[in-house]
Design an enzyme around this catalytic site. Structure first.
Site, PDB file in Angstrom:
ATOM      1  N   PRO A 134       0.832  -1.203   0.000  1.00 48.79           N
ATOM      2  CG  PRO A 134      -0.823  -1.592   1.580  1.00 48.79           C
ATOM      3  CD  PRO A 134       0.503  -2.097   1.111  1.00 48.79           C
ATOM      4  CD  GLU A 135       3.594   2.734  -4.127  1.00 51.84           C
ATOM      5  OE1 GLU A 135       3.544   3.873  -4.627  1.00 51.84           O
ATOM      6  OE2 GLU A 135       4.221   1.798  -4.652  1.00 51.84           O
TER       7      GLU A 135
END
Length: 271
Positions: free
Chosen positions: A2-3
């Protein structure tokens, strides 16, 4: 992993369901995350409420009556809203339960994420102390990138992925922004001009903002706070497209490894 857009999407998804709702219980099924879940997490949270949910870099910050919950999703984690009675899945490690039956559930198959408790009114923590500016803030600009890059020989892609330089520009979005700016990711950071950094900074802001609006990027594991996937993956120009035609010139996209991360670019369009 997840960014920034995925974490921002998560924050926006869970916030309406948890604000100003009394916390009645906390269930920790497995303390073995990247750092152990605090033993006093339940006693610290029960009886209080969350007044705000925000993102700092890739951290989720839940403002509590008596302090802060600082959560990181690691490589495969998610934090989502579920209802009471929803079946427990493998790797559902922590539940924060509210009096109205809503549950904020932390899920992390590889356990590379973390949950921390910060008591008091000062959001200070070693994990936050060295972080650079937010990419969507006025503190981040092409001029700031240019100033920090002088004399640096590291690849420009690794430079913009350094959280001390700017937070939240992870692998996917670094690939996309450099393609949009026409910059070869292998180019030395110190050899990029001010004009090109100004262009790059604008593309970083634009791409991250658009990815947030589209709900983030779904690759394998990410779902937002509502449990739904993101939809930006369908619009990626280079990431995950090695060997396919460039959307601009039709030449086959090249793939190399930089800093142990997959890097995809067009040798014709990016210089």
């Amino acid at each position: 992993m997840p960014e920034l857009p995925e974490v921002e999407t998560t924050c926006r998804g869970i916030e309406p369901h948890v604000l100003n709702k009394p916390i009645c219980s906390v269930l920790v099924r497995d303390t073995r995350l990247r750092w152990p879940v605090p033993a006093d997490l339940a006693s610290s949270l029960v009886g209080g409420q969350f007044s705000r949910v925000e993102r700092r870099a890739k951290y989720i910050v839940l403002h509590h009556t008596d302090g802060f919950v600082l959560a990181h999703l690691g490589m495969t984690g998610s934090m989502r809203i579920v209802s009471a009675g929803e079946p427990i899945k493998a790797h559902d490690h922590v539940d924060i339960c509210f009096e109205n039956g809503v549950i904020l559930r932390y899920h992390d198959p590889r356990r590379f994420g973390s949950i921390h408790w910060i008591a008091g009114q000062d959001l200070g923590h070693p994990l936050l102390d060295t972080l650079g500016p937010e990419p969507l803030s006025d503190d981040f600009s092409g001029r700031s990138l240019y100033a920090r890059s002088r004399g640096k020989t590291q690849a420009v892609k690794l430079f913009i992925m350094d959280a001390k330089v700017v937070v939240g520009v992870g692998n996917i979005y670094a690939n996309e922004a450099l393609f949009a700016a026409g910059i070869d990711p292998r180019r030395a950071a110190g050899n990029v001009s001010l004009t090109r950094y100004q262009d790059l900074a604008q593309h970083i802001k634009r791409i991250l903002s658009y990815a947030i609006a589209r709900g983030g990027t779904t690759l394998r594991d990410f779902v937002g706070g509502d449990g739904k996937p993101g939809y930006f993956k369908q619009e990626l120009n280079v990431y995950g497209r090695a060997g396919l035609p460039c959307v601009t010139c039709a030449k086959s996209l090249n793939e190399v490894r930089l800093g142990q991360r997959t890097t995809v670019f067009c040798t014709a369009c990016q210089r």
